[in-house]
Design a protein around this motif. Structure first.
Motif, PDB file in Angstrom:
ATOM      1  N   ASP A  82     -38.672 -36.438  37.749  1.00 29.01           N
ATOM      2  CA  ASP A  82     -39.733 -35.469  37.991  1.00 29.01           C
ATOM      3  C   ASP A  82     -40.693 -36.128  38.977  1.00 29.01           C
ATOM      4  N   PHE A  83     -40.621 -35.721  40.225  1.00 28.28           N
ATOM      5  CA  PHE A  83     -41.356 -36.386  41.295  1.00 28.28           C
ATOM      6  C   PHE A  83     -42.861 -36.166  41.203  1.00 28.28           C
ATOM      7  N   GLU A  84     -43.308 -35.185  40.410  1.00 31.47           N
ATOM      8  CA  GLU A  84     -44.732 -34.921  40.267  1.00 31.47           C
ATOM      9  C   GLU A  84     -45.351 -35.692  39.106  1.00 31.47           C
ATOM     10  N   THR A  85     -44.625 -35.834  37.997  1.00 33.64           N
ATOM     11  CA  THR A  85     -45.201 -36.433  36.783  1.00 33.64           C
ATOM     12  C   THR A  85     -44.733 -37.850  36.516  1.00 33.64           C
ATOM     13  N   GLY A  86     -43.644 -38.273  37.169  1.00 30.79           N
ATOM     14  CA  GLY A  86     -43.088 -39.589  36.889  1.00 30.79           C
ATOM     15  C   GLY A  86     -42.194 -39.620  35.666  1.00 30.79           C
ATOM     16  N   ASP A  87     -41.896 -38.467  35.073  1.00 32.00           N
ATOM     17  CA  ASP A  87     -40.942 -38.429  33.961  1.00 32.00           C
ATOM     18  C   ASP A  87     -39.544 -38.750  34.473  1.00 32.00           C
ATOM     19  N   ILE A  88     -38.806 -39.483  33.671  1.00 35.02           N
ATOM     20  CA  ILE A  88     -37.423 -39.844  33.984  1.00 35.02           C
ATOM     21  C   ILE A  88     -36.526 -39.277  32.892  1.00 35.02           C
ATOM     22  N   LEU A  89     -35.466 -38.586  33.295  1.00 37.22           N
ATOM     23  CA  LEU A  89     -34.493 -38.057  32.341  1.00 37.22           C
ATOM     24  C   LEU A  89     -33.136 -38.678  32.625  1.00 37.22           C
ATOM     25  N   GLN A  90     -32.606 -39.404  31.649  1.00 39.08           N
ATOM     26  CA  GLN A  90     -31.265 -39.981  31.730  1.00 39.08           C
ATOM     27  C   GLN A  90     -30.352 -39.202  30.789  1.00 39.08           C
ATOM     28  N   VAL A  91     -29.180 -38.822  31.282  1.00 37.60           N
ATOM     29  CA  VAL A  91     -28.263 -37.992  30.505  1.00 37.60           C
ATOM     30  C   VAL A  91     -26.871 -38.611  30.552  1.00 37.60           C
ATOM     31  N   ALA A  92     -26.328 -38.918  29.390  1.00 37.96           N
ATOM     32  CA  ALA A  92     -24.946 -39.386  29.291  1.00 37.96           C
ATOM     33  C   ALA A  92     -24.035 -38.162  29.155  1.00 37.96           C
ATOM     34  N   VAL A  93     -22.974 -38.125  29.948  1.00 39.70           N
ATOM     35  CA  VAL A  93     -22.104 -36.952  29.988  1.00 39.70           C
ATOM     36  C   VAL A  93     -20.637 -37.382  30.024  1.00 39.70           C
ATOM     37  N   ARG A  94     -19.775 -36.403  29.784  1.00 42.53           N
ATOM     38  CA  ARG A  94     -18.339 -36.531  30.055  1.00 42.53           C
ATOM     39  C   ARG A  94     -17.995 -35.474  31.087  1.00 42.53           C
ATOM     40  N   GLY A  95     -17.367 -35.896  32.173  1.00 36.66           N
ATOM     41  CA  GLY A  95     -17.114 -34.991  33.281  1.00 36.66           C
ATOM     42  C   GLY A  95     -15.665 -34.565  33.397  1.00 36.66           C
ATOM     43  N   SER A  96     -15.465 -33.368  33.895  1.00 36.78           N
ATOM     44  CA  SER A  96     -14.125 -32.879  34.249  1.00 36.78           C
ATOM     45  C   SER A  96     -14.255 -32.076  35.533  1.00 36.78           C
ATOM     46  N   ILE A  97     -13.249 -32.147  36.382  1.00 34.80           N
ATOM     47  CA  ILE A  97     -13.320 -31.594  37.726  1.00 34.80           C
ATOM     48  C   ILE A  97     -12.588 -30.257  37.790  1.00 34.80           C
ATOM     49  N   VAL A  98     -13.239 -29.266  38.379  1.00 35.43           N
ATOM     50  CA  VAL A  98     -12.637 -27.967  38.655  1.00 35.43           C
ATOM     51  C   VAL A  98     -12.308 -27.947  40.144  1.00 35.43           C
ATOM     52  N   TRP A  99     -11.037 -27.984  40.466  1.00 36.45           N
ATOM     53  CA  TRP A  99     -10.633 -28.151  41.855  1.00 36.45           C
ATOM     54  C   TRP A  99     -10.661 -26.847  42.639  1.00 36.45           C
ATOM     55  N   ASP A 100     -10.381 -25.740  41.979  1.00 37.36           N
ATOM     56  CA  ASP A 100     -10.344 -24.452  42.683  1.00 37.36           C
ATOM     57  C   ASP A 100     -10.480 -23.337  41.650  1.00 37.36           C
ATOM     58  N   GLY A 101     -10.409 -22.107  42.126  1.00 36.54           N
ATOM     59  CA  GLY A 101     -10.515 -20.976  41.214  1.00 36.54           C
ATOM     60  C   GLY A 101     -11.753 -20.143  41.468  1.00 36.54           C
ATOM     61  N   PRO A 102     -11.845 -19.002  40.782  1.00 41.16           N
ATOM     62  CA  PRO A 102     -12.929 -18.043  41.057  1.00 41.16           C
ATOM     63  C   PRO A 102     -14.329 -18.546  40.715  1.00 41.16           C
ATOM     64  N   ARG A 103     -14.449 -19.552  39.847  1.00 37.77           N
ATOM     65  CA  ARG A 103     -15.783 -20.047  39.501  1.00 37.77           C
ATOM     66  C   ARG A 103     -16.511 -20.620  40.713  1.00 37.77           C
ATOM     67  N   LEU A 104     -15.762 -21.138  41.673  1.00 39.82           N
ATOM     68  CA  LEU A 104     -16.404 -21.718  42.856  1.00 39.82           C
ATOM     69  C   LEU A 104     -17.207 -20.688  43.632  1.00 39.82           C
ATOM     70  N   ASP A 105     -16.832 -19.402  43.510  1.00 43.39           N
ATOM     71  CA  ASP A 105     -17.527 -18.356  44.260  1.00 43.39           C
ATOM     72  C   ASP A 105     -18.985 -18.217  43.827  1.00 43.39           C
ATOM     73  N   SER A 106     -19.304 -18.694  42.617  1.00 41.62           N
ATOM     74  CA  SER A 106     -20.672 -18.578  42.113  1.00 41.62           C
ATOM     75  C   SER A 106     -21.578 -19.693  42.622  1.00 41.62           C
ATOM     76  N   PHE A 107     -21.015 -20.657  43.353  1.00 46.15           N
ATOM     77  CA  PHE A 107     -21.775 -21.810  43.834  1.00 46.15           C
ATOM     78  C   PHE A 107     -21.635 -21.878  45.352  1.00 46.15           C
ATOM     79  N   ALA A 108     -22.655 -21.451  46.054  1.00 46.11           N
ATOM     80  CA  ALA A 108     -22.610 -21.424  47.516  1.00 46.11           C
ATOM     81  C   ALA A 108     -22.325 -22.811  48.069  1.00 46.11           C
ATOM     82  N   GLY A 109     -21.307 -22.892  48.910  1.00 45.98           N
ATOM     83  CA  GLY A 109     -20.995 -24.137  49.592  1.00 45.98           C
ATOM     84  C   GLY A 109     -20.200 -25.135  48.787  1.00 45.98           C
TER      85      GLY A 109
END
Length: 320
Positions: free
Chosen positions: A259-286
């Motif tokens: 948060d560039f205004e308040t100096g708050d830092i958020l760290q998030v541990a995640v597990r990732g999986s990749i979507v290579w193609d398909g109609p979902r990409l149409d919802s994300f420009a570029g």
């Protein structure tokens, strides 16, 4: 006459096999092999040695005792980063209060580093191992060093706040995103992502370690699916595919939101999986691909960052 930059001086590729497979999948394998040999080095070139001491902060990727990657930020007045030699980066700073980086630092610990100069959109990265550690900071022996293009970086001017005005709160830990964390992500135009590659075969070294990378977009470019699931669009980049290659090998990753205004830092541990193609990409420009991120742990460090930033000047190449 100036000496020629020797580039990558190892027989092994500077990319591990999964990153190379992604490059090949997109028809970039041979081209990236040549580019990698020219632009990735096993030492800090002079322009990097000149660059790091100018910075007031540094992004660091590390892994904890269970192998979970974490993304962190360390700060200091310009000059807190030095390069005693072309094989070493020295950091005269301690991790922020409440950051797990302190626990993750030990001799030979693998680290990824991203130096990013927001006003000029310059950035350089390195991967290496902790070579020294004391009460004043730590040093990293360089395995790989390389630059990145300025794409998707929002320009901001940083300013240190007075120490009397710095009042970090206690870390807030959870296994889901609370209202404050969701608000930070919903407005974010920048994140940093740490990934690891600690299980490649011996034959593929020296690329075995931790990486940290930048991602940027319009505010809210990270989609919030619910309180434990995010989606990150992957835009056209430099074709190194370190982050995606690492996630293919080790799905765990660590996100850092500032948060560039308040100096708050958020760290998030995640597990990732990749979507290579398909109609979902149409919802994300570029978006060329998507990375779905399942949240496993969150760590909010209220007011921990001693820097504040001016409003952003958005990158001219952001998808709209």
């Amino acid at each position: 006459m100036a000496e020629l930059d020797p580039g990558w001086q190892h027989d092994e590729s500077p990319f591990h096999s999964v990153s190379w497979q992604i490059q090949a999948r997109l028809g970039m394998g041979d081209k990236m092999a040549q580019i990698g040999q020219r632009t990735i080095r096993g030492f800090l070139p002079q322009q990097h040695r000149d660059f790091y001491p100018q910075l007031p902060f540094l992004l660091v990727g590390s892994v904890d005792g269970a192998g979970q990657p974490w993304a962190s930020i360390v700060c200091g007045q310009p000059g807190f980063l030095t390069t005693p030699s072309s094989e070493q980066l020295s950091i005269s700073a301690r991790p922020l209060a409440g950051d797990l980086l302190m626990e993750n630092l030990h001799l030979n610990a693998p680290l990824g580093v991203l130096g990013i100069e927001l006003p000029t959109r310059r950035r350089n990265r390195l991967n290496g191992k902790v070579s020294a550690l004391d009460e004043h900071g730590f040093a990293i022996a360089v395995d790989q060093a390389f630059g990145n293009c300025p794409k998707y970086i929002q320009s901001r001017e940083p300013t240190f706040i007075a120490s009397a005005d710095l009042h970090p709160g206690l870390p807030v830990l959870a296994d889901r995103l609370d209202a404050k964390s969701l608000a930070i992500i919903a407005s974010a135009d920048t994140l940093f992502i740490a990934t690891s590659c600690l299980i490649v075969p011996e034959s593929e070294r020296p690329w075995q370690g931790v990486d940290i990378s930048h991602r940027g977009g319009q505010p809210g470019f990270v989609a919030i699916n619910n309180d434990d699931s995010l989606t990150l669009p992957d835009y056209l980049g430099n074709f190194h595919f370190r982050t995606l290659g690492n996630i293919q090998l080790e799905p765990r990753a660590g996100l850092l939101f500032v948060d560039f205004e308040t100096g708050d830092i958020l760290q998030v541990a995640v597990r990732g999986s990749i979507v290579w193609d398909g109609p979902r990409l149409d919802s994300f420009a570029g978006a060329q691909r998507l990375v779905d991120l399942q949240v496993t742990q969150t760590r909010l460090l209220p007011g921990a960052l001693p820097l504040r930033f001016t409003p952003p000047q958005y990158s001219p190449v952001l998808p709209v």
